[in-house]
Write a protein that holds these residues in place. Structure first.
Motif, short mmCIF file in Angstrom:
data_model
loop_
_atom_site.label_atom_id
_atom_site.label_comp_id
_atom_site.label_asym_id
_atom_site.label_seq_id
_atom_site.Cartn_x
_atom_site.Cartn_y
_atom_site.Cartn_z
N GLU A 522 11.20 -11.89 20.43
CA GLU A 522 10.33 -10.92 20.79
C GLU A 522 9.99 -10.99 22.24
O GLU A 522 9.44 -10.19 23.10
N GLN A 525 9.67 -8.26 24.79
CA GLN A 525 8.47 -7.68 24.44
C GLN A 525 8.57 -6.18 25.06
O GLN A 525 7.94 -5.54 25.43
N ALA A 530 9.59 -5.73 19.26
CA ALA A 530 8.17 -5.69 18.68
C ALA A 530 8.41 -5.02 17.06
O ALA A 530 7.93 -5.80 16.09
N GLN A 574 2.55 -7.93 18.97
CA GLN A 574 3.44 -7.09 18.53
C GLN A 574 2.83 -5.58 18.21
O GLN A 574 3.43 -4.71 18.56
#
Length: 582
Positions: A522, A525, A530, A574
């Protein structure tokens, strides 16, 4: 610890030699039941007048005839027996008298010599004794008498004989109590007999055995040493001293006593092996091995001695290894012992071939393995398979050595041979599965592990934990989360067969690995990361929320709440990224 020594006095016939022909009859016995005493005419030396010896003997026969327990043999009967061997009465020294005793059924012999001082009209008695054929002698102190004092001399000797009988009676009671295993009575009567005659080594030997039977080993040892001091060739005392010394951890002394005994019986392999066994049981395995080596110096090809030697050498090496620090390298002493064992086993294998017990072959292979000589171990096992190839345990040992030599595929194939010879052999499939894991072939390993469960070799919990251990060592620790998740997935194929504790452990590490994999993925980003990681964080959260996971975490002092909080935080991150992206 029991031993052949526990069965009683060691020396064969010790009690017979001590008491047999000399036991006094009860006071009420008839004359015909009294013991026969052969009173010889004392032997004159250096042209001494023989009248003194004749007169003393005649007077002593008359006095002994008054005893209720003993009777003299008539002089004429003694003379007739001597004549049959061309001997005169005056020729009967103690050696010839004892030899003649059997001819007249004598239980006791009186004998000795004397010299004459013609100027002083005296006779000096020397070496005077009452003796039993094969038994202890009772000696009378040398003494000089006037030529007219033969009656007084006979009276004094008769009194000494009465003392002798008393000693024999006490010795008899000592032996009777010992044979009936009345240790208290035996100790009381044996000590009484020794007070009367401290020089009686046979009574002292019985007393030493009483002390041994009543577990007073230091005292028994000291008494036995006194017997040996008086009679260095006393076989029973040498055996008893060796056994007691070994139990007192006086190993050097024990070996010395046993060696002294075996020096009297050098070719008796059976006794040697029994003594070595006793020595090993007492804790001196090296001493036992050395005793067997002495026997092999006499009989180098004795198979039983070779097998005992190999067994003791192996055990001694194992004892050294067991006393060493965990993980310590094999010591030079232990290595030499293993080499000795292998050498003896090799000789036996050369003699017996396919008749050799497979356990000995397995020990040889294990010895080479302990020495780190893996190729020698493999070669030995392969050679033995030509003679013992039907034995599944040998194929199993062969597989272990191949695995240790990192020939895993060959080792797995060898386990197939084990199964073909013994379908019920323990842990064949479990070992194959474990070894496939070592090769990095986890998917193939799963099939073997499942078979192990189906055959009842191992539980589903054990196989699941084995896979989890692989996932942890090769996945979690190096942070190869893909490997961890893949193998945990294999472990979870047993999920419906394992207990809650195992399921909780699997679920925690599943959630942990999934969380960490998502954490790495992740980091950019982006909308794509996500969308990729949100389901993983959500699945981790569901796993961390399971009661069985909470129970596992609590039992292992794992702060589960921090993982729950972090997972929820990354779920929200997320979700926010996805919301902005839309």
């Amino acid at each position: 610890m029991r031993s052949w020594l526990r069965n009683g006095i060691v020396a064969t016939g010790a009690l017979v030699l001590l008491f047999g022909p000399l036991v006094p009859a009860p006071a009420s016995a008839q004359v015909s039941e009294r013991f026969r005493v052969m009173v010889t005419n004392l032997m004159p030396l250096n042209d001494a007048n023989d009248d003194f010896g004749k007169d003393l003997a005649k007077e002593l026969r008359d006095l002994i005839n008054q005893f209720g327990t003993h009777q003299p043999i008539d002089e004429r009967e003694i003379r007739d027996a001597a004549d049959r061997f061309d001997l005169d009465m005056e020729d009967l020294d103690c050696i010839r008298s004892l030899q003649l005793a059997a001819q007249v059924n004598a239980n006791v012999v009186f004998c000795g010599t004397y010299t004459e001082d013609k100027d002083a009209d005296t006779f000096s008695l020397q070496g005077i004794q009452f003796a039993a054929p094969g038994g202890p002698a009772f000696t009378i102190e040398d003494k000089t008498w006037h030529k007219d004092d033969h009656e007084v001399a006979a009276q004094e000797i008769a009194a000494e004989f009465e003392t002798y009988i008393g000693q024999l009676r006490a010795a008899q009671f000592c032996g009777d109590y010992y044979q009936s295993k009345d240790w208290e009575g035996a100790e009381r009567t044996c000590t009484s007999a020794l007070e009367m005659n401290p020089e009686n080594s046979q009574v002292r030997f019985v007393y030493a055995n009483v002390l041994f039977q009543t577990e007073r080993l230091p005292e028994a040892y000291q008494q036995t040493l006194q017997v040996i001091e008086a009679d260095p060739l006393h076989e029973g005392a040498l055996q008893l001293a060796g056994y007691v010394a070994a139990n007192l951890e006086l190993n050097d002394e024990a070996r010395e006593h046993y060696s002294a005994y075996l020096a009297l019986n050098p070719g008796d392999a059976r006794i040697r092996m029994q003594i070595a066994y006793d020595l090993a049981q007492a804790g001196d395995v090296v001493g036992a091995m050395l005793l067997i080596e002495e026997g092999l110096a006499i009989e180098a090809d004795d198979v039983e001695l070779l097998l005992r030697h190999a067994a003791f050498a192996t055990r001694a090496a194992q004892d050294i290894m067991g006393a060493a620090e965990p993980g310590a390298a094999l010591s030079a002493e232990a290595a030499e012992l293993y080499r000795k064992a292998i050498g003896s086993y090799e000789v036996v294998y050369g003699v017996q071939g396919d008749e050799m017990e497979v356990s000995h072959v397995l020990t040889m292979v294990a010895g080479y393995t302990e020495l780190g000589q893996l190729q020698d171990a493999i070669d030995m096992a392969a050679r033995a398979l030509e003679t013992h190839g039907a034995d599944a345990s040998l194929w199993s040992r062969y597989a272990d050595v191949l695995k240790r030599a990192e020939r895993v595929e060959d080792a797995i194939a060898a386990l197939n041979e084990v199964e073909s010879r013994d379908p019920g052999f323990a842990n064949v499939k479990a070992r194959q599965g474990s070894w496939m894991l070592d090769l990095g072939q986890e998917d193939e390993a799963l099939g073997f592990l499942q078979e192990a469960v189906e055959k009842g070799e191992q539980t589903a919990d054990a196989m699941a934990i084995l896979l989890l251990a692989n996932a942890h060592s090769k996945g979690v620790v190096p942070k190869d989360w893909g490997h961890a998740l893949r193998v945990i997935g294999l472990a979870k194929s047993f999920e419906n067969e394992v207990n809650d504790g195992t399921r909780g452990q699997l679920d925690f590490w599943h959630g942990f690995s999934l969380f960490n994999q998502a954490l790495e993925q992740e980091r950019p980003q982006t909308l794509e990361t996500a969308q990729l990681t949100l389901p993983k964080f959500q699945q981790s959260a569901r796993l961390f929320a399971l009661p069985r996971v909470a129970a596992y975490a609590e039992a292992n002092s794992i702060g589960l709440q921090q993982f729950k909080d972090a997972t929820q935080q990354y779920i929200e991150i997320q979700e926010a990224i996805i919301q902005r992206g839309r």
